[in-house]
Design a protein around this motif. Structure first.
Motif, PDB file in Angstrom:
ATOM      1  N   UNK A 206       0.832  -1.207   0.000  1.00 16.56           N
ATOM      2  CA  UNK A 206       0.000   0.000   0.000  1.00 16.56           C
ATOM      3  C   UNK A 206       0.866   1.256   0.000  1.00 16.56           C
ATOM      4  N   UNK A 207       1.955   1.234   0.756  1.00 22.40           N
ATOM      5  CA  UNK A 207       2.871   2.377   0.772  1.00 22.40           C
ATOM      6  C   UNK A 207       3.450   2.613  -0.629  1.00 22.40           C
ATOM      7  N   UNK A 208       3.798   1.541  -1.323  1.00 27.44           N
ATOM      8  CA  UNK A 208       4.343   1.677  -2.675  1.00 27.44           C
ATOM      9  C   UNK A 208       3.308   2.250  -3.624  1.00 27.44           C
ATOM     10  N   UNK A 209       2.081   1.762  -3.545  1.00 28.95           N
ATOM     11  CA  UNK A 209       1.017   2.241  -4.430  1.00 28.95           C
ATOM     12  C   UNK A 209       0.764   3.733  -4.209  1.00 28.95           C
ATOM     13  N   UNK A 210       0.667   4.137  -2.960  1.00 28.24           N
ATOM     14  CA  UNK A 210       0.407   5.546  -2.656  1.00 28.24           C
ATOM     15  C   UNK A 210       1.586   6.414  -3.079  1.00 28.24           C
ATOM     16  N   UNK A 211       2.811   5.921  -2.905  1.00 24.92           N
ATOM     17  CA  UNK A 211       3.980   6.678  -3.356  1.00 24.92           C
ATOM     18  C   UNK A 211       3.939   6.914  -4.858  1.00 24.92           C
ATOM     19  N   UNK A 212       3.571   5.901  -5.611  1.00 18.71           N
ATOM     20  CA  UNK A 212       3.458   6.034  -7.065  1.00 18.71           C
ATOM     21  C   UNK A 212       2.300   6.961  -7.422  1.00 18.71           C
ATOM     22  N   UNK A 213       1.166   6.790  -6.750  1.00 13.82           N
ATOM     23  CA  UNK A 213      -0.013   7.587  -7.063  1.00 13.82           C
ATOM     24  C   UNK A 213       0.220   9.078  -6.860  1.00 13.82           C
ATOM     25  N   UNK A 214       0.982   9.439  -5.843  1.00 13.76           N
ATOM     26  CA  UNK A 214       1.141  10.843  -5.471  1.00 13.76           C
ATOM     27  C   UNK A 214       2.484  11.438  -5.889  1.00 13.76           C
ATOM     28  N   UNK A 215       3.292  10.680  -6.608  1.00 16.13           N
ATOM     29  CA  UNK A 215       4.606  11.184  -7.024  1.00 16.13           C
ATOM     30  C   UNK A 215       4.462  12.419  -7.910  1.00 16.13           C
ATOM     31  N   UNK A 216       5.349  13.392  -7.721  1.00 16.08           N
ATOM     32  CA  UNK A 216       5.288  14.623  -8.504  1.00 16.08           C
ATOM     33  C   UNK A 216       5.568  14.365  -9.980  1.00 16.08           C
ATOM     34  N   UNK A 217       6.622  13.633 -10.255  1.00 13.38           N
ATOM     35  CA  UNK A 217       6.986  13.339 -11.642  1.00 13.38           C
ATOM     36  C   UNK A 217       6.338  12.035 -12.090  1.00 13.38           C
ATOM     37  N   UNK A 218       6.229  11.886 -13.409  1.00  4.87           N
ATOM     38  CA  UNK A 218       5.703  10.628 -13.926  1.00  4.87           C
ATOM     39  C   UNK A 218       6.644   9.490 -13.560  1.00  4.87           C
ATOM     40  N   UNK A 219       6.121   8.435 -12.938  1.00 11.45           N
ATOM     41  CA  UNK A 219       6.986   7.296 -12.616  1.00 11.45           C
ATOM     42  C   UNK A 219       7.342   6.518 -13.886  1.00 11.45           C
ATOM     43  N   UNK A 220       8.348   5.653 -13.800  1.00 13.17           N
ATOM     44  CA  UNK A 220       8.604   4.737 -14.915  1.00 13.17           C
ATOM     45  C   UNK A 220       7.355   3.905 -15.204  1.00 13.17           C
ATOM     46  N   UNK A 221       7.191   3.446 -16.427  1.00 13.43           N
ATOM     47  CA  UNK A 221       5.963   2.735 -16.789  1.00 13.43           C
ATOM     48  C   UNK A 221       5.777   1.387 -16.104  1.00 13.43           C
ATOM     49  N   UNK A 222       6.865   0.790 -15.618  1.00 13.56           N
ATOM     50  CA  UNK A 222       6.784  -0.534 -15.010  1.00 13.56           C
ATOM     51  C   UNK A 222       7.708  -0.582 -13.798  1.00 13.56           C
ATOM     52  N   UNK A 223       7.148  -0.995 -12.653  1.00 17.86           N
ATOM     53  CA  UNK A 223       7.927  -1.056 -11.418  1.00 17.86           C
ATOM     54  C   UNK A 223       7.609  -2.341 -10.669  1.00 17.86           C
ATOM     55  N   UNK A 224       8.641  -2.990 -10.145  1.00 12.67           N
ATOM     56  CA  UNK A 224       8.456  -4.153  -9.283  1.00 12.67           C
ATOM     57  C   UNK A 224       8.209  -3.712  -7.845  1.00 12.67           C
ATOM     58  N   UNK A 225       7.356  -4.480  -7.154  1.00 12.48           N
ATOM     59  CA  UNK A 225       7.115  -4.262  -5.721  1.00 12.48           C
ATOM     60  C   UNK A 225       7.310  -5.599  -5.018  1.00 12.48           C
ATOM     61  N   UNK A 226       8.374  -5.714  -4.265  1.00  9.58           N
ATOM     62  CA  UNK A 226       8.688  -6.934  -3.522  1.00  9.58           C
ATOM     63  C   UNK A 226       9.709  -6.602  -2.452  1.00  9.58           C
ATOM     64  N   UNK A 227      10.387  -7.615  -1.944  1.00 10.50           N
ATOM     65  CA  UNK A 227      11.398  -7.392  -0.911  1.00 10.50           C
ATOM     66  C   UNK A 227      12.814  -7.613  -1.420  1.00 10.50           C
ATOM     67  N   UNK A 228      12.959  -8.304  -2.549  1.00  5.96           N
ATOM     68  CA  UNK A 228      14.289  -8.658  -3.028  1.00  5.96           C
ATOM     69  C   UNK A 228      14.852  -9.905  -2.374  1.00  5.96           C
ATOM     70  N   UNK A 229      13.994 -10.620  -1.631  1.00  5.36           N
ATOM     71  CA  UNK A 229      14.445 -11.842  -0.939  1.00  5.36           C
ATOM     72  C   UNK A 229      13.415 -12.951  -1.146  1.00  5.36           C
ATOM     73  N   UNK A 230      13.849 -14.049  -1.707  1.00 13.35           N
ATOM     74  CA  UNK A 230      12.970 -15.203  -1.882  1.00 13.35           C
ATOM     75  C   UNK A 230      13.034 -16.091  -0.637  1.00 13.35           C
ATOM     76  N   UNK A 231      11.883 -16.669  -0.274  1.00 11.08           N
ATOM     77  CA  UNK A 231      11.787 -17.570   0.881  1.00 11.08           C
ATOM     78  C   UNK A 231      11.064 -18.833   0.445  1.00 11.08           C
TER      79      UNK A 231
END
Length: 295
Positions: A206-231
């Motif tokens: 949710x934090x990532x979504x809101x950060x993208x939604x409210x960003x001043x500049x246009x974000x990149x067209x594609x962004x990953x949201x994860x932790x960078x660690x597989x379990x």
């Protein structure tokens, strides 16, 4: 963004959508939630079946500056997946184009669009998608519609979200199914657990979504949201078993496909970190403990 945002969240009654709405409310951001399955506090809206005029009316009257699409289906017949994951996206894009042309569109995609990767590697946004199964294929089709609109000039972004866990996780998720089984019959029966996944807490998403939604500049067209660690999924199930403090049996059916089919998925999240300063804050152990306490 201007500081006077009006955010429409489609799929507001779902696991992700509800958490996004709660965060917007906490931040004092004006929003309107729309949901197929719930009434108050959200407006009823089924993108799969509603007439285009009704959707145009909703968007035209509210005049959003941001539209978040958290609508999606993970299970069901192929036609159901197409309606929720492709046709609904197409309808939203068309209505935004005609009624809120300057609004930012945030599409919640899925790591299932990538398929798997070689063990020990991370999947970045340049990785060629190779989904397996109807869910991944239909999510990819919806994302491709958004990326095409972005190439045509729309302010649009796809977030490819890896395996979401956390308090309130539904039974369509690994942790939701395991918690259900532990509470109801002390028997964990979820297919093969010999797969590795990048588990990310719903609150961080949710934090990532809101950060993208409210960003001043246009974000990149594609962004990953994860932790960078597989379990290993087996370890996640084992941790929940320990949290339960109850005797239980894990039935490992290796004949089943398991979660999304791919043996290994791990996100490379460097791009969203560089562009928006986002990184996950909630450790896996904390997320599992909170999940057990809440579900």
């Amino acid at each position: 963004m201007t500081g006077t945002e009006r955010v429409m969240v489609f799929g507001a009654g779902g696991f992700l959508g509800a958490r996004i709405c709660a965060l917007l409310a906490e931040r004092g951001v004006e929003y309107r939630g729309l949901s197929r399955s719930r009434g108050e506090p959200y407006r009823r809206c089924d993108l799969s079946t509603m007439h285009p005029y009704a959707l145009d009316t909703q968007i035209g009257m509210y005049k959003p500056t941001v539209v978040v699409n958290a609508v999606g289906a993970t299970l069901g017949e192929p036609a159901d997946l197409v309606r929720a994951n492709v046709i609904a996206v197409e309808a939203l894009l068309a209505s935004i184009r005609d009624n809120a042309g300057h609004a930012r569109f945030v599409q919640l995609g899925s790591a299932a669009e990538y398929g798997g990767g070689p063990h020990g590697t991370s999947i970045d946004e340049q990785t060629a998608p190779r989904p397996t199964g109807p869910y991944g294929v239909t999510k990819l089709a919806g994302s491709e519609l958004v990326l095409r609109a972005q190439r045509g000039g729309a302010d649009a972004v796809v977030l490819r979200i890896f395996d979401v866990i956390g308090p309130g996780a539904p039974e369509s998720t690994l942790t939701g199914r395991v918690i259900r089984d532990l509470r109801s019959r002390q028997l964990i029966e979820v297919g093969s657990l010999d797969v590795w996944r990048d588990f990310v807490d719903v609150r961080d998403v949710a934090e990532a979504v809101v950060a993208v939604a409210l960003a001043d500049a246009k974000p990149p067209p594609l962004l990953n949201v994860g932790t960078g660690r597989a379990t290993l999924a087996r370890d996640v199930a084992g941790s929940l078993f320990e949290l339960s403090g109850k005797p239980a049996t894990i039935v490992d059916d290796t004949g089943q496909e398991g979660m999304l089919g791919a043996p290994w998925q791990q996100a490379d999240t460097s791009l969203i970190g560089e562009q928006l300063g986002w990184s996950p804050k909630i450790a896996l152990d904390q997320s599992l403990a909170d999940s057990w306490a809440a579900n």
